[in-house]
Design a protein around this motif. Structure first.
Motif, mmCIF file in Angstrom:
data_model
loop_
_atom_site.group_PDB
_atom_site.id
_atom_site.type_symbol
_atom_site.label_atom_id
_atom_site.label_comp_id
_atom_site.label_asym_id
_atom_site.label_seq_id
_atom_site.Cartn_x
_atom_site.Cartn_y
_atom_site.Cartn_z
ATOM 1 N N ALA A 73 -4.980 11.023 9.382
ATOM 2 C CA ALA A 73 -3.711 10.818 8.678
ATOM 3 C C ALA A 73 -2.592 11.239 9.618
ATOM 4 N N VAL A 74 -1.405 10.710 9.409
ATOM 5 C CA VAL A 74 -0.264 11.127 10.222
ATOM 6 C C VAL A 74 0.896 11.527 9.318
ATOM 7 N N GLY A 75 1.750 12.406 9.841
ATOM 8 C CA GLY A 75 2.970 12.759 9.119
ATOM 9 C C GLY A 75 3.031 14.240 8.789
ATOM 10 N N PRO A 88 5.965 10.382 13.229
ATOM 11 C CA PRO A 88 4.511 10.268 13.381
ATOM 12 C C PRO A 88 3.988 8.914 12.910
ATOM 13 N N GLU A 89 4.568 8.396 11.817
ATOM 14 C CA GLU A 89 4.124 7.116 11.263
ATOM 15 C C GLU A 89 4.277 5.981 12.269
ATOM 16 N N ALA A 90 5.284 6.108 13.174
ATOM 17 C CA ALA A 90 5.491 5.055 14.178
ATOM 18 C C ALA A 90 4.269 4.937 15.082
ATOM 19 N N GLY A 91 3.613 6.072 15.349
ATOM 20 C CA GLY A 91 2.408 6.047 16.183
ATOM 21 C C GLY A 91 1.325 5.205 15.529
ATOM 22 N N LEU A 92 1.168 5.378 14.229
ATOM 23 C CA LEU A 92 0.151 4.602 13.501
ATOM 24 C C LEU A 92 0.525 3.118 13.479
ATOM 25 N N LEU A 93 1.800 2.828 13.247
ATOM 26 C CA LEU A 93 2.212 1.419 13.188
ATOM 27 C C LEU A 93 2.056 0.749 14.556
ATOM 28 N N GLN A 94 2.359 1.493 15.640
ATOM 29 C CA GLN A 94 2.152 0.926 16.987
ATOM 30 C C GLN A 94 0.672 0.693 17.248
ATOM 31 N N LEU A 95 -0.148 1.625 16.786
ATOM 32 C CA LEU A 95 -1.591 1.472 16.991
ATOM 33 C C LEU A 95 -2.111 0.261 16.214
ATOM 34 N N ARG A 96 -1.680 0.126 14.942
ATOM 35 C CA ARG A 96 -2.109 -1.034 14.152
ATOM 36 C C ARG A 96 -1.739 -2.324 14.876
ATOM 37 N N SER A 97 -0.513 -2.363 15.357
ATOM 38 C CA SER A 97 -0.027 -3.575 15.990
ATOM 39 C C SER A 97 -0.817 -3.870 17.270
ATOM 40 N N LEU A 105 -8.430 -3.842 4.310
ATOM 41 C CA LEU A 105 -9.266 -3.889 3.107
ATOM 42 C C LEU A 105 -9.252 -2.518 2.448
ATOM 43 N N ARG A 106 -8.814 -2.492 1.203
ATOM 44 C CA ARG A 106 -8.731 -1.222 0.483
ATOM 45 C C ARG A 106 -9.444 -1.339 -0.855
ATOM 46 N N PRO A 107 -10.688 -0.936 -0.915
ATOM 47 C CA PRO A 107 -11.387 -0.983 -2.194
ATOM 48 C C PRO A 107 -10.836 0.090 -3.135
ATOM 49 N N VAL A 133 -6.684 -6.755 -0.351
ATOM 50 C CA VAL A 133 -6.560 -7.249 1.019
ATOM 51 C C VAL A 133 -5.067 -7.237 1.304
ATOM 52 N N ARG A 134 -4.653 -6.219 2.047
ATOM 53 C CA ARG A 134 -3.231 -6.009 2.326
ATOM 54 C C ARG A 134 -2.917 -6.540 3.725
ATOM 55 N N GLU A 135 -1.953 -7.445 3.804
ATOM 56 C CA GLU A 135 -1.522 -7.925 5.122
ATOM 57 C C GLU A 135 -0.889 -6.727 5.839
ATOM 58 N N LEU A 140 8.147 -6.272 5.872
ATOM 59 C CA LEU A 140 9.225 -5.323 6.160
ATOM 60 C C LEU A 140 8.865 -4.293 7.228
ATOM 61 N N TYR A 141 7.583 -4.031 7.374
ATOM 62 C CA TYR A 141 7.174 -3.013 8.352
ATOM 63 C C TYR A 141 7.495 -3.419 9.784
ATOM 64 N N PHE A 142 7.424 -4.723 10.058
ATOM 65 C CA PHE A 142 7.584 -5.167 11.441
ATOM 66 C C PHE A 142 8.718 -6.182 11.625
ATOM 67 N N GLY A 244 1.267 -4.188 -0.912
ATOM 68 C CA GLY A 244 -0.095 -3.647 -0.825
ATOM 69 C C GLY A 244 -0.098 -2.142 -0.638
ATOM 70 N N ASP A 245 0.890 -1.652 0.102
ATOM 71 C CA ASP A 245 1.014 -0.203 0.283
ATOM 72 C C ASP A 245 1.216 0.460 -1.076
ATOM 73 N N ILE A 246 2.110 -0.108 -1.851
ATOM 74 C CA ILE A 246 2.465 0.491 -3.142
ATOM 75 C C ILE A 246 1.319 0.344 -4.147
ATOM 76 N N TYR A 273 -10.074 2.126 11.069
ATOM 77 C CA TYR A 273 -10.570 2.657 9.794
ATOM 78 C C TYR A 273 -9.764 3.884 9.412
ATOM 79 N N GLU A 274 -9.248 3.913 8.208
ATOM 80 C CA GLU A 274 -8.444 5.059 7.761
ATOM 81 C C GLU A 274 -8.682 5.315 6.283
ATOM 82 N N PRO A 275 -8.839 6.575 5.877
ATOM 83 C CA PRO A 275 -8.773 6.830 4.444
ATOM 84 C C PRO A 275 -7.364 6.479 3.959
HETATM 85 C C1 IPM Z 1 -0.729 3.802 4.290
HETATM 86 C C2 IPM Z 1 0.400 4.704 4.675
HETATM 87 C C3 IPM Z 1 1.096 4.131 5.898
HETATM 88 C C4 IPM Z 1 1.677 2.787 5.507
HETATM 89 C C5 IPM Z 1 2.165 5.034 6.540
HETATM 90 C C6 IPM Z 1 1.612 6.389 6.893
HETATM 91 C C7 IPM Z 1 2.782 4.376 7.744
HETATM 92 O O1 IPM Z 1 1.265 4.878 3.602
HETATM 93 O O2 IPM Z 1 -1.598 3.563 5.151
HETATM 94 O O3 IPM Z 1 -0.772 3.354 3.151
HETATM 95 O O4 IPM Z 1 2.764 2.733 4.921
HETATM 96 O O5 IPM Z 1 1.038 1.768 5.800
#
Ligand code: IPM
Ligand code: MG
Length: 366
Positions: A73-75, A88-97, A105-107, A133-135, A140-142, A244-246, A273-275
């Motif tokens: 997790a980050v943040g 910290p979240e920017a690191g995760l978004l850069q990694l995803r990209s 996939l979020r069951p 299945v979240r794009e 808005l993220y990118f 999908g985040d929400i 893979y992330e919880p």
């Molecule tokens: C998630 C988180 C992330 C997102 C954050 C930490 C960038 O909320 O994986 O659901 O918004 O995608």
């Protein structure tokens, strides 16, 4: 089989929960004679402090050189005043990209043992089994342009999708639905947004490639309500990034704790893979974190990156079994502590390892 995994534990409870996930992976691999090459690198707040960047170059290159990346997790609250691109979240978004996985996939499923933890009535959640299945790389993220223009007192982000981005994630949703209950619910706001009209038209078009799967469309506001009223109605739920985040956090309510939910991001160069849960700084380092979401995420690594279905299913079965036996982490025991054994993060991890070992020895895994 040989699998190279990079662990980016990140912040807060990330290190504690990924430690337990890795220990379960090692146990399962040892039993099956599989070789795991596991290394660790920094990401998020800890990397900002020690390396000056939320995604150090070393972490990125190690990630690109792996078969799978497991992120904790980050943040953290100390970074709250930083602009989005420095957090910290920017690191995760850069990694995803960089890894390129666009289908997250979020069951979200109901465990009957955890029904007491959900504010929803047991008869509503019983049997619910949804796959979001979240794009993950658009919207808005990118989307550009994005800016907070302080001088103007104005800020903007852009929800932008191309037809191709929608086609590729929709295909994954339909393919997964074919292996499940053959229903896709696509979520949008097509009564207001052009980008959602493109989304809806494109998903409708992709659906014609999958005549055995039923497609329905829902507006995101109505969907937020239906998910709580009738979660059993849904099989695969296809959404753009922010919706999908929400909705995936909202669906933590069905499971009883966000700490239970795993995720896998596929479709790119390296699967991530992330919880679903966050860094939970308030409980970090206290042994209170629930490692089951991370452990279930480890099961997804074996399923999607190693094709070890027996082992993956054994981890999931072991998690169900420890819950059946009354073992809980504090987040799961809060609603009704009587009759439960409340375990620390590491003890819960050990319990799952012991259980999965007994299961795999019994079935005589290959
Ligand atoms: C998630 C988180 C992330 C997102 C954050 C930490 C960038 O909320 O994986 O659901 O918004 O995608
Ligand atoms: Mg989220």
């Amino acid at each position: 089989m040989k699998l190279k995994i990079l662990v980016t534990a990140g912040d807060g409870i990330g290190p504690e929960v990924t430690n337990e996930a890795v220990a379960v992976l090692r146990e399962v691999a040892a039993l099956g004679g599989h070789t795991l090459d596991i290394s660790a690198k920094r990401i998020g707040g800890v990397a900002i402090v020690l390396d000056g960047s939320p995604l150090p170059a070393e972490t990125l290159s190690a990630a690109l050189d792996s078969d799978a990346v497991l992120l904790g997790a980050v943040g953290g609250n100390e970074f709250n005043s930083l602009p989005p691109d420095k957090r910290p979240e920017a690191g995760l978004l850069q990694l995803r990209s960089a890894l390129g996985g666009f289908a997250n996939l979020r069951p979200a499923f109901a465990f009957k043992e955890l029904a007491v933890n959900s504010p929803l009535r047991p008869e509503i959640i019983d049997g619910a089994d949804i796959l979001f299945v979240r794009e993950l790389l658009g919207g808005l993220y990118f989307g550009q342009p994005r800016e907070w223009n302080r001088a103007k007192g104005e800020a903007w982000n852009t929800m932008r999708y191309t037809r191709e981005e929608v086609v590729r994630v929709a295909r994954i949703a339909f393919q997964l639905a074919q292996k499940r209950r053959k229903k896709v619910t696509s979520v949008d706001k097509a009564n207001v947004l052009e980008v959602s009209q493109l989304w809806r038209a494109t998903v409708t078009e992709v659906a014609t490639e999958f005549p055995d799967v039923t497609l329905e469309h829902q507006y995101v506001d109505a969907m937020a309500m239906h998910l709580m009223n009738q979660p059993r109605n849904y099989d695969v739920v296809l959404t753009e990034n922010l919706f999908g985040d929400i909705l995936s956090d909202e669906s933590g309510v069905i499971t009883g704790s966000l700490g239970m939910l795993p995720s896998a991001t596929i479709g790119g160069k390296v699967n991530l893979y992330e919880p679903v849960h966050g860094s939970a700084p308030d409980i970090a380092g206290k042994g209170l974190a629930n490692p089951l979401g991370a452990i279930l995420t480890a099961a997804l690594i074996l399923r999607h990156s190693a094709n070890l279905e027996t082992e993956s299913a054994a981890i999931e079965a072991a998690v169900r079994k420890v819950l059946e036996q009354g073992f809980r982490t504090p987040d799961l025991a809060r609603a009704n502590a009587q009759g439960f054994s409340v375990l620390s993060t590491t003890d819960m991890g050990a319990k799952v390892r012991e259980t999965v070992k007994a299961m795999l020895v019994n079935v005589g895994t290959s």
